[in-house]
Design a protein around this motif. Structure first.
Motif, PDB file in Angstrom:
ATOM      1  N   LYS A 159       4.286   2.745 -14.686  1.00  0.00           N
ATOM      2  CA  LYS A 159       4.711   3.524 -15.847  1.00  0.00           C
ATOM      3  C   LYS A 159       5.130   4.935 -15.441  1.00  0.00           C
ATOM      4  N   LEU A 160       4.366   5.548 -14.543  1.00  0.00           N
ATOM      5  CA  LEU A 160       4.685   6.894 -14.077  1.00  0.00           C
ATOM      6  C   LEU A 160       6.006   6.915 -13.307  1.00  0.00           C
ATOM      7  N   ILE A 161       6.252   5.883 -12.511  1.00  0.00           N
ATOM      8  CA  ILE A 161       7.513   5.789 -11.772  1.00  0.00           C
ATOM      9  C   ILE A 161       8.688   5.645 -12.740  1.00  0.00           C
ATOM     10  N   GLN A 162       8.508   4.866 -13.778  1.00  0.00           N
ATOM     11  CA  GLN A 162       9.562   4.704 -14.777  1.00  0.00           C
ATOM     12  C   GLN A 162       9.882   6.012 -15.479  1.00  0.00           C
ATOM     13  N   GLU A 163       8.848   6.838 -15.674  1.00  0.00           N
ATOM     14  CA  GLU A 163       9.041   8.135 -16.331  1.00  0.00           C
ATOM     15  C   GLU A 163       9.649   9.169 -15.386  1.00  0.00           C
ATOM     16  N   ASN A 164       9.524   8.932 -14.073  1.00  0.00           N
ATOM     17  CA  ASN A 164      10.026   9.882 -13.073  1.00  0.00           C
ATOM     18  C   ASN A 164      10.807   9.118 -12.006  1.00  0.00           C
ATOM     19  N   PRO A 165      11.956   8.551 -12.377  1.00  0.00           N
ATOM     20  CA  PRO A 165      12.665   7.637 -11.470  1.00  0.00           C
ATOM     21  C   PRO A 165      13.187   8.289 -10.189  1.00  0.00           C
ATOM     22  N   ASP A 166      13.312   9.616 -10.169  1.00  0.00           N
ATOM     23  CA  ASP A 166      13.846  10.283  -8.991  1.00  0.00           C
ATOM     24  C   ASP A 166      12.760  10.749  -8.030  1.00  0.00           C
ATOM     25  N   PHE A 167      11.499  10.588  -8.420  1.00  0.00           N
ATOM     26  CA  PHE A 167      10.402  11.057  -7.583  1.00  0.00           C
ATOM     27  C   PHE A 167      10.143  10.092  -6.422  1.00  0.00           C
ATOM     28  N   ARG A 168       9.751  10.661  -5.281  1.00  0.00           N
ATOM     29  CA  ARG A 168       9.228   9.847  -4.185  1.00  0.00           C
ATOM     30  C   ARG A 168       7.795   9.435  -4.517  1.00  0.00           C
ATOM     31  N   ILE A 169       7.310   8.380  -3.873  1.00  0.00           N
ATOM     32  CA  ILE A 169       5.947   7.899  -4.095  1.00  0.00           C
ATOM     33  C   ILE A 169       5.234   7.881  -2.752  1.00  0.00           C
ATOM     34  N   GLY A 170       4.159   8.670  -2.653  1.00  0.00           N
ATOM     35  CA  GLY A 170       3.392   8.750  -1.417  1.00  0.00           C
ATOM     36  C   GLY A 170       1.988   8.212  -1.603  1.00  0.00           C
ATOM     37  N   PHE A 171       1.614   7.263  -0.759  1.00  0.00           N
ATOM     38  CA  PHE A 171       0.248   6.715  -0.747  1.00  0.00           C
ATOM     39  C   PHE A 171      -0.488   7.350   0.428  1.00  0.00           C
ATOM     40  N   MET A 172      -1.701   7.854   0.170  1.00  0.00           N
ATOM     41  CA  MET A 172      -2.431   8.603   1.188  1.00  0.00           C
ATOM     42  C   MET A 172      -3.904   8.228   1.171  1.00  0.00           C
ATOM     43  N   GLY A 173      -4.558   8.365   2.305  1.00  0.00           N
ATOM     44  CA  GLY A 173      -5.983   8.092   2.365  1.00  0.00           C
ATOM     45  C   GLY A 173      -6.514   8.296   3.764  1.00  0.00           C
ATOM     46  N   HIS A 174      -7.804   8.560   3.835  1.00  0.00           N
ATOM     47  CA  HIS A 174      -8.501   8.734   5.101  1.00  0.00           C
ATOM     48  C   HIS A 174      -9.542   7.641   5.253  1.00  0.00           C
ATOM     49  N   SER A 175      -9.635   7.018   6.424  1.00  0.00           N
ATOM     50  CA  SER A 175     -10.681   6.045   6.718  1.00  0.00           C
ATOM     51  C   SER A 175     -10.615   4.860   5.753  1.00  0.00           C
ATOM     52  N   LEU A 176     -11.629   4.678   4.928  1.00  0.00           N
ATOM     53  CA  LEU A 176     -11.616   3.624   3.900  1.00  0.00           C
ATOM     54  C   LEU A 176     -10.439   3.796   2.952  1.00  0.00           C
ATOM     55  N   GLY A 177      -9.844   4.968   2.968  1.00  0.00           N
ATOM     56  CA  GLY A 177      -8.598   5.181   2.227  1.00  0.00           C
ATOM     57  C   GLY A 177      -7.475   4.291   2.706  1.00  0.00           C
ATOM     58  N   ALA A 178      -7.769   3.436   3.694  1.00  0.00           N
ATOM     59  CA  ALA A 178      -6.839   2.374   4.099  1.00  0.00           C
ATOM     60  C   ALA A 178      -6.474   1.497   2.911  1.00  0.00           C
ATOM     61  N   LEU A 179      -7.264   1.559   1.830  1.00  0.00           N
ATOM     62  CA  LEU A 179      -6.907   0.852   0.597  1.00  0.00           C
ATOM     63  C   LEU A 179      -5.529   1.278   0.106  1.00  0.00           C
ATOM     64  N   ALA A 180      -5.087   2.459   0.504  1.00  0.00           N
ATOM     65  CA  ALA A 180      -3.749   2.921   0.131  1.00  0.00           C
ATOM     66  C   ALA A 180      -2.680   1.942   0.599  1.00  0.00           C
ATOM     67  N   THR A 181      -2.908   1.287   1.734  1.00  0.00           N
ATOM     68  CA  THR A 181      -1.944   0.314   2.242  1.00  0.00           C
ATOM     69  C   THR A 181      -1.806  -0.860   1.284  1.00  0.00           C
ATOM     70  N   LEU A 182      -2.933  -1.422   0.870  1.00  0.00           N
ATOM     71  CA  LEU A 182      -2.908  -2.556  -0.050  1.00  0.00           C
ATOM     72  C   LEU A 182      -2.348  -2.139  -1.396  1.00  0.00           C
ATOM     73  N   SER A 183      -2.597  -0.905  -1.791  1.00  0.00           N
ATOM     74  CA  SER A 183      -2.053  -0.385  -3.043  1.00  0.00           C
ATOM     75  C   SER A 183      -0.532  -0.291  -2.984  1.00  0.00           C
ATOM     76  N   ALA A 184      -0.017   0.225  -1.877  1.00  0.00           N
ATOM     77  CA  ALA A 184       1.437   0.334  -1.721  1.00  0.00           C
ATOM     78  C   ALA A 184       2.095  -1.039  -1.715  1.00  0.00           C
ATOM     79  N   LEU A 185       1.479  -1.997  -1.034  1.00  0.00           N
ATOM     80  CA  LEU A 185       2.038  -3.348  -0.986  1.00  0.00           C
ATOM     81  C   LEU A 185       2.002  -4.007  -2.362  1.00  0.00           C
ATOM     82  N   ASP A 186       0.956  -3.733  -3.139  1.00  0.00           N
ATOM     83  CA  ASP A 186       0.877  -4.290  -4.480  1.00  0.00           C
ATOM     84  C   ASP A 186       2.000  -3.758  -5.353  1.00  0.00           C
ATOM     85  N   LEU A 187       2.302  -2.476  -5.205  1.00  0.00           N
ATOM     86  CA  LEU A 187       3.422  -1.897  -5.953  1.00  0.00           C
ATOM     87  C   LEU A 187       4.732  -2.571  -5.560  1.00  0.00           C
TER      88      LEU A 187
END
Length: 258
Positions: free
Chosen positions: A113-141
């Motif tokens: 929904k946020l991407i639809q509201e801001n179609p020109d924005f870049r999307i950055g996934f970030m995390g440290h250590s267990l923040g590796a969940l960011a990878t699975l989050s990006a793939l889900d998107l």
């Protein structure tokens, strides 16, 4: 890179982030607007979604392992592999996949929904250590918005990330996502789970580009660009020189802690 590190560090802040006034870490990315914080109490995982209008950036940040959290440690060390259903010939770390599946309902739909509201924005996934969940989050998107696969608007920047899946999973990530992993010399966590095959478990491989901070005590901002599993970079450090004191950084001068 320093901005991404501060966004990853902000996920550790225990005080609410609504007003983005958490001190130096928030000040480093002044102008950030929080959309929501998300968490799973049972597994003690958390993160946030925010925007930075001036940078035209959407941020999805995941907290790493909280020191002393038995629930986080269980997630980290349950290393047997599960089939990754979006790509059934690949296998991933059970603990990370389970933690992601538990928190996913709080993340992806709001993010779309946020991407639809801001179609020109870049999307950055970030995390440290267990923040590796960011990878699975990006793939889900990407699974839900295939137009973002191999799209320069979407990127992943992790710090001290452990391995997440097998070699086929690593290839799948590289085929779909710009991934940058920063590793500090001497940090043992990116060496886990080990890359060699473990009976009844399987093997693990890193993906993406490694930015290797090879002299953190002298210059925590200088790095070498390496391929995943490059034997001349973080993999070259003898086991006797590994120490958890390097896991929290500094990453470009940023330490990962509350």
């Amino acid at each position: 890179l320093q901005s991404c590190a501060n966004f990853a560090a902000a996920a550790y802040i225990n005080s609410p982030l609504q007003n983005w006034n958490c001190g130096d870490i928030c000040l480093a990315n002044a102008g950030t607007q929080l959309l929501k914080e998300f968490k799973n109490e049972r597994l003690n995982t958390r993160g946030f979604i925010a925007t930075h209008p001036e940078k035209e950036l959407i941020i999805v940040s995941y907290r790493g392992t909280q020191p002393g959290s038995i629930r986080n440690y269980i997630t980290d060390f349950v290393i047997y592999q599960d089939v990754y259903s979006p790509k059934p010939d690949t296998r991933v770390h059970h603990g990370f996949l389970n933690a992601w599946e538990q928190i996913q309902p709080q993340v992806t739909d709001d993010l779309i929904k946020l991407i639809q509201e801001n179609p020109d924005f870049r999307i950055g996934f970030m995390g440290h250590s267990l923040g590796a969940l960011a990878t699975l989050s990006a793939l889900d998107l990407i699974e839900k918005k295939p137009d973002l696969a191999n799209n320069e608007k979407l990127f992943l920047a992790t710090f001290g990330q452990p391995r997440i899946g097998d070699e086929k999973f690593a290839k799948y990530v590289d085929e779909n996502l710009r991934a940058i992993r920063t590793v500090v010399r001497g940090d043992p966590v990116p060496r886990l789970p080990p890359s060699w095959s473990i009976p009844f478990i399987g093997s693990y491989k890193h993906f993406g580009e490694e930015l290797y901070i090879n002299n953190p005590d002298q210059d925590p901002s200088a790095f070498i660009e390496c391929n995943a599993e490059d034997p001349n970079c973080s993999e070259s450090v003898p086991l006797g020189q590994l120490s958890l004191k390097y896991h929290s950084g500094p990453y470009y001068g940023v330490n990962m802690r509350d």
